[in-house]
Design a protein around this motif. Structure first.
Motif, PDB file in Angstrom:
ATOM      1  N   GLY A  96      54.194  33.277  39.929  1.00  0.00           N
ATOM      2  CA  GLY A  96      53.251  34.197  40.554  1.00  0.00           C
ATOM      3  C   GLY A  96      53.625  35.638  40.276  1.00  0.00           C
ATOM      4  O   GLY A  96      52.794  36.457  39.886  1.00  0.00           O
ATOM      5  N   PHE A  97      54.911  35.941  40.471  1.00  0.00           N
ATOM      6  CA  PHE A  97      55.351  37.322  40.242  1.00  0.00           C
ATOM      7  C   PHE A  97      55.281  37.673  38.759  1.00  0.00           C
ATOM      8  O   PHE A  97      54.944  38.801  38.395  1.00  0.00           O
ATOM      9  CB  PHE A  97      56.773  37.520  40.758  1.00  0.00           C
ATOM     10  CG  PHE A  97      56.889  37.292  42.233  1.00  0.00           C
ATOM     11  CD1 PHE A  97      56.178  38.078  43.105  1.00  0.00           C
ATOM     12  CD2 PHE A  97      57.681  36.283  42.735  1.00  0.00           C
ATOM     13  CE1 PHE A  97      56.257  37.885  44.461  1.00  0.00           C
ATOM     14  CE2 PHE A  97      57.765  36.072  44.086  1.00  0.00           C
ATOM     15  CZ  PHE A  97      57.060  36.869  44.957  1.00  0.00           C
ATOM     16  N   LEU A  98      55.614  36.699  37.925  1.00  0.00           N
ATOM     17  CA  LEU A  98      55.494  36.906  36.481  1.00  0.00           C
ATOM     18  C   LEU A  98      54.063  37.289  36.129  1.00  0.00           C
ATOM     19  O   LEU A  98      53.811  38.265  35.412  1.00  0.00           O
ATOM     20  CB  LEU A  98      55.834  35.620  35.729  1.00  0.00           C
ATOM     21  CG  LEU A  98      57.277  35.330  35.380  1.00  0.00           C
ATOM     22  CD1 LEU A  98      57.338  34.044  34.575  1.00  0.00           C
ATOM     23  CD2 LEU A  98      57.860  36.464  34.594  1.00  0.00           C
ATOM     24  N   ALA A  99      53.122  36.505  36.659  1.00  0.00           N
ATOM     25  CA  ALA A  99      51.717  36.736  36.341  1.00  0.00           C
ATOM     26  C   ALA A  99      51.285  38.100  36.848  1.00  0.00           C
ATOM     27  O   ALA A  99      50.600  38.852  36.133  1.00  0.00           O
ATOM     28  CB  ALA A  99      50.857  35.635  36.967  1.00  0.00           C
ATOM     29  N   ILE A 100      51.695  38.437  38.075  1.00  0.00           N
ATOM     30  CA  ILE A 100      51.303  39.737  38.636  1.00  0.00           C
ATOM     31  C   ILE A 100      51.848  40.854  37.769  1.00  0.00           C
ATOM     32  O   ILE A 100      51.147  41.814  37.418  1.00  0.00           O
ATOM     33  CB  ILE A 100      51.790  39.859  40.090  1.00  0.00           C
ATOM     34  CG1 ILE A 100      50.981  38.914  40.979  1.00  0.00           C
ATOM     35  CG2 ILE A 100      51.658  41.287  40.589  1.00  0.00           C
ATOM     36  CD1 ILE A 100      51.533  38.753  42.359  1.00  0.00           C
ATOM     37  N   THR A 125      44.122  32.213  41.330  1.00  0.00           N
ATOM     38  CA  THR A 125      43.359  33.457  41.422  1.00  0.00           C
ATOM     39  C   THR A 125      43.094  34.026  40.030  1.00  0.00           C
ATOM     40  O   THR A 125      41.967  34.388  39.689  1.00  0.00           O
ATOM     41  CB  THR A 125      44.134  34.488  42.260  1.00  0.00           C
ATOM     42  OG1 THR A 125      44.559  33.847  43.452  1.00  0.00           O
ATOM     43  CG2 THR A 125      43.275  35.680  42.591  1.00  0.00           C
ATOM     44  N   PHE A 126      44.164  34.078  39.224  1.00  0.00           N
ATOM     45  CA  PHE A 126      43.985  34.625  37.886  1.00  0.00           C
ATOM     46  C   PHE A 126      43.093  33.723  37.038  1.00  0.00           C
ATOM     47  O   PHE A 126      42.315  34.200  36.220  1.00  0.00           O
ATOM     48  CB  PHE A 126      45.327  34.841  37.199  1.00  0.00           C
ATOM     49  CG  PHE A 126      45.998  36.112  37.626  1.00  0.00           C
ATOM     50  CD1 PHE A 126      45.445  37.337  37.319  1.00  0.00           C
ATOM     51  CD2 PHE A 126      47.185  36.085  38.335  1.00  0.00           C
ATOM     52  CE1 PHE A 126      46.048  38.517  37.715  1.00  0.00           C
ATOM     53  CE2 PHE A 126      47.790  37.258  38.733  1.00  0.00           C
ATOM     54  CZ  PHE A 126      47.225  38.479  38.424  1.00  0.00           C
ATOM     55  N   ALA A 127      43.210  32.405  37.262  1.00  0.00           N
ATOM     56  CA  ALA A 127      42.413  31.483  36.462  1.00  0.00           C
ATOM     57  C   ALA A 127      40.939  31.581  36.822  1.00  0.00           C
ATOM     58  O   ALA A 127      40.079  31.376  35.979  1.00  0.00           O
ATOM     59  CB  ALA A 127      42.924  30.056  36.660  1.00  0.00           C
ATOM     60  N   SER A 142      41.822  38.279  34.793  1.00  0.00           N
ATOM     61  CA  SER A 142      42.565  37.626  33.711  1.00  0.00           C
ATOM     62  C   SER A 142      42.009  37.970  32.330  1.00  0.00           C
ATOM     63  O   SER A 142      42.564  37.542  31.331  1.00  0.00           O
ATOM     64  CB  SER A 142      42.522  36.118  33.911  1.00  0.00           C
ATOM     65  OG  SER A 142      41.199  35.673  33.797  1.00  0.00           O
ATOM     66  N   GLY A 143      40.928  38.724  32.291  1.00  0.00           N
ATOM     67  CA  GLY A 143      40.370  39.068  30.999  1.00  0.00           C
ATOM     68  C   GLY A 143      39.537  37.962  30.400  1.00  0.00           C
ATOM     69  O   GLY A 143      39.318  37.943  29.189  1.00  0.00           O
ATOM     70  N   GLY A 144      39.123  37.029  31.220  1.00  0.00           N
ATOM     71  CA  GLY A 144      38.193  36.008  30.746  1.00  0.00           C
ATOM     72  C   GLY A 144      38.847  34.907  29.940  1.00  0.00           C
ATOM     73  O   GLY A 144      40.053  34.767  29.915  1.00  0.00           O
ATOM     74  N   ARG A 145      37.984  34.136  29.301  1.00  0.00           N
ATOM     75  CA  ARG A 145      38.488  32.958  28.597  1.00  0.00           C
ATOM     76  C   ARG A 145      39.365  33.344  27.416  1.00  0.00           C
ATOM     77  O   ARG A 145      40.227  32.603  26.993  1.00  0.00           O
ATOM     78  CB  ARG A 145      37.301  32.116  28.128  1.00  0.00           C
ATOM     79  CG  ARG A 145      37.689  30.687  27.839  1.00  0.00           C
ATOM     80  CD  ARG A 145      36.457  29.816  27.743  1.00  0.00           C
ATOM     81  NE  ARG A 145      35.591  29.981  28.915  1.00  0.00           N
ATOM     82  CZ  ARG A 145      34.264  29.988  28.843  1.00  0.00           C
ATOM     83  NH1 ARG A 145      33.650  29.880  27.690  1.00  0.00           N
ATOM     84  NH2 ARG A 145      33.537  30.116  29.933  1.00  0.00           N
TER      85      ARG A 145
END
Lengths: 326, 250
Positions: A74-78, A137-139, A145-148
Motif C-alpha cells: 500500500g505504501f509502495l503504491a502510494i 482503490t488504485f485498480a 492509476s492512469g487507466g488501463r
C-alpha cells in the motif's frame, strides 16, 4: 588496541579501523561498478539499492518497534503513484520524491492509529487490509492509476555525460547510502532506543516516560516514508507503473526480506533486499519456484538463525575478529 | 503538603473489588512500606499510582495535583518512577541502554539531532547514568545484554533505571524478592542510601518483614483490598488484625 577512552568513543558509528577500511572499499567498488560491470549488473545494483531503502524502513517498524505490518505494498503504491503524478505535473525529481515520501508517511500515521490499540497478529490483519484496500482503490479509479495503460513516468535524466542507467545507478547508490547512514543514526539515538523499548516491553517503556502514541506513530511515519521513497524510486526506475505491481504478494516479499535479512538490523535490511532481488534472478528459469524458495528459507532462518543473514554475518565477523581464538 | 495522598481509592474489575476505599498519605523523603498477603491489592495500588490502571473511584494526589486520568508517561514526567515485581527490563538491550532509557524524559529531543547524529545530549546524560552505575556497582555488566545477566543484577538494573529518572517518588515493587540474604541486605542498604543521597520518597512493597521493619518509617497493611492497619513497624506488628491476616487465628 581498541580501547574506549571516552563516552564519546562509545558513540562512534564505525568502531574499528578495519571496519572503516572494508566499508570504504565496498563503497569504492560500488562507485566503480558502472565502468567495469555490464548493463545487467548495473540494473541489479540499482534495484537492490532502491529496495534496501524500503526494507530498512520496514525493519524500523517491524524489527525495531515490533509492530507487525503487512501493508507495505500500500505504501509502495502510494509513494509510486504520488511520485508519478507529481513528476507528470513537472515537479523537480527531488521535490517529487520528498512529496511521495511525505504522502506515504501521512498514510503511515493513519494506519498507525490502530496500532495504539492492537498488537501482534491483530495489527498485522489491519495493515493487511490497508494494503489490499490501497491496491483496490488504485485498480478501480483510473484517475489515480492512469487507466488501463498505467502511468508513464519520466525516467531519471542522463547526467554528467553518463548513460541514463549509470546516472540512475549513482542516484540510487547515493540515496541508499544516505538512508543507511540516517537509519544507523536514528536507531542509535534516543528515538531508536525508545522504539526498541516499545518492542521489548511497552508497559515499562511507558512508565519510563516514553509516550507510546507518539513513538508508535513516529515509527509508522518514518517507515512509510522510507517505503514511499522506495516506491517512488521504483516507479522512476521502471518508467511505468500500474496497480498490478503493488498487489499483496509485494507486501509479502518485503516482509520476507525483513525476516531473512534479519530483524532489527540495518545491514540485514540490505542483505534481505539483495536476497529477494537476486534469488528470482538466479532462478529465473524456474519462476514458479521462487515463492517456494522464499518460504523454505524463512522456515530455515526461523529455526537455525533467528537473527537472519545479519546474525550469520555478525558471527562471521566475530569469528575472524577473534581468530585464531574461538 | 504531603507528597502522595491516596483518598478512598477503589478499583473494581467486574465483580471483583481489588481495592476498597484505601486512604493513606506519605511525606517527602519518607519510606512507606505496603505489606499484606498475596492478592491483597498491593501491586494494583502501584498500578493505579503509576497510571497503568485507572481506579474506579477515589483520588490520588501527587504533590497536591491529581493523577487520575493521566497516562503512565505523563505521570512519569510528574516525577514518579517505579520498578516491577516480575522484572520488566528491555531484554535485548545492554544494561547501559536500559539505564539511558531512564533518562529518556530528560533528553532534549529533536528528530534532526537523531538523524544527523548530534550526540551532545547523549554524553550529558551518560555522565549521570555512569554515576548510578557506580552507585549500583554495575560497571562490569555495562555492555552486557540484560537477558544474559544474573537475576540479582537484573533487579539492580531495574532499580537503577528508576533512579536515573530522578523521581520525587519511587515505587519499589518487591525489590528484594528472590535475592540471597547478602543481596537483600545490600538492596536494603541501597534503599536507605537512595533516600539520603537523592532525597526520594519511597513507597515499598515487600514480603520480607525483617527487611521491611528495618527500612520503613511507616507501614500500611492491606488484606483483601482493604486497609487493615497503618503505623510504625513495631505498632503494626503488634496489631492483632495483622497477626490474624498473616499467621491465622491464634
Amino acid at each position: 588496541m581498541n580501547l574506549v577512552e571516552s563516552y564519546k568513543d562509545d558513540l562512534k558509528l564505525i568502531e574499528k579501523p578495519w571496519t572503516g577500511c572494508w566499508i570504504t572499499m565496498t563503497v569504492i567498488a560500488l562507485l566503480l561498478l558502472p565502468w567495469f560491470g555490464n548493463e545487467h549488473l548495473i540494473y541489479m545494483g540499482t534495484l537492490i539499492f532502491i529496495v534496501s531503502v524500503g526494507i530498512m524502513g520496514q525493519n524500523i517498524l517491524i524489527g525495531y518497534t515490533g509492530q507487525i505490518s503487512l501493508g507495505q505494498a500500500g505504501f509502495l503504491a502510494i509513494g509510486a503513484f504520488s511520485f508519478g503524478h507529481m513528476a507528470q505535473m513537472g515537479l523537480p525529481i527531488g521535490l517529487a520524491l520528498l512529496g511521495a515520501g511525505c504522502m506515504a508517511a501521512f498514510f503511515g500515521v493513519l494506519v498507525g492509529f490502530p496500532s495504539l490499540r492492537l498488537k501482534g497478529p491483530y495489527l498485522a490483519i489491519v495493515t493487511l487490509g490497508f494494503g489490499i484496500a490501497v491496491y483496490q482503490t488504485f485498480a478501480s479509479f483510473e484517475v489515480l492509476s492512469g487507466g488501463r495503460m498505467g502511468l508513464v513516468i519520466p525516467k531519471f535524466p542522463a547526467l554528467f555525460g553518463l548513460t541514463r542507467e549509470a546516472s540512475m545507478y549513482y542516484f540510487s547508490l547515493f540515496l541508499g547510502i544516505a538512508f543507511t547512514l540516517a537509519t544507523y543514526n536514528l536507531i542509535s539515538s534516543y528515538m531508536g532506543r525508545a522504539f526498541v523499548a516499545i518492542r521489548d516491553n511497552d508497559i515499562a517503556a511507558e512508565v519510563l516516560g516514553v509516550n507510546l502514541t507518539r513513538y508508535k506513530l513516529l515509527s509508522f511515519a518514518i517507515s512509510s516514508f522510507y517505503t514511499g521513497i522506495h516506491g517512488a524510486m521504483f516507479a522512476m526506475f521502471m518508467g511505468f507503473i500500474d496497480p498490478q505491481m503493488f498487489n499483496f504478494s509485494e507486501s509479502l516479499i518485503i516482509f520476507v526480506a525483513v525476516v531473512i535479512g534479519g530483524l532489527a538490523s540495518v545491514e540485514g535490511a540490505i542483505f534481505g533486499a539483495a536476497f529477494v532481488i537476486l534469488v528470482p534472478q538466479v532462478f529465473s528459469g524456474y519462476k514458479e519456484f521462487v515463492p517456494v524458495i522464499f518460504g523454505v528459507t524463512v522456515i530455515f532462518i526461523m529455526i537455525f538463525e533467528p537473527l537472519g543473514l545479519a546474525g550469520r554475518w555478525f558471527k562471521m565477523r566475530l569469528y575472524y575478529r577473534n581468530w585464531p581464538f574461538r | 503538603m504531603s507528597l502522595l495522598k491516596v483518598d478512598k481509592l477503589t478499583v473494581q474489575f467486574g465483580g471483583i473489588k481489588a481495592l476498597t476505599a484505601i486512604d493513606f498519605e506519605m511525606e517527602e523523603k519518607e519510606i512507606l512500606a505496603i505489606i499484606g498477603p498475596n492478592g491483597a491489592g498491593k501491586t494494583t495500588l502501584f498500578n493505579c499510582v503509576s497510571g497503568v490502571y485507572h481506579p474506579t473511584s477515589g483520588e490520588i494526589l501527587f504533590a497536591g495535583e491529581s493523577l487520575l486520568g493521566l497516562s503512565p508517561d505523563r505521570i512519569a514526567q510528574r516525577g514518579i518512577g517505579r520498578t516491577f515485581q516480575n522484572i520488566r527490563l528491555f531484554n535485548n538491550m545492554s544494561v547501559l541502554d536500559n539505564l539511558m532509557l531512564g533518562r529518556h524524559m530528560k533528553f532534549q529531543r529533536n528528530i534532526l539531532q537523531a538523524f544527523l547524529r548530534i550526540r551532545k545530549e547523549e554524553l550529558l546524560h551518560r555522565e549521570k547514568v555512569e554515576e548510578i552505575i557506580d552507585f549500583l556497582d554495575l560497571a562490569a555488566y555495562r555492555q552486557a545484554r540484560v537477558i544474559d545477566c544474573p537475576y540479582g543484577v537484573q533487579k539492580r538494573v531495574e532499580l537503577g533505571r528508576a533512579i536515573v529518572m530522578e523521581p520525587k517518588l519511587l515505587l519499589l515493587d518487591e525489590p528484594v524478592a528472590g535475592l540471597t540474604v547478602e543481596e537483600k541486605n545490600r538492596v536494603a542498604y541501597l534503599v536507605t542510601e537512595m533516600r539520603g543521597r537523592f532525597g526520594f520518597g519511597i513507597l515499598l512493597i515487600e514480603h520480607d518483614l525483617r527487611i521491611v521493619s528495618r527500612l520503613a518509617d511507616r507501614m500500611v497493611v492491606l488484606n483483601f483490598g482493604q486497609k487493615l492497619a497503618e503505623g510504625n513497624p513495631a505498632e503494626v506488628q503488634r496489631n492483632p488484625e495483622v497477626i490474624r491476616a498473616y499467621v491465622g487465628e491464634g
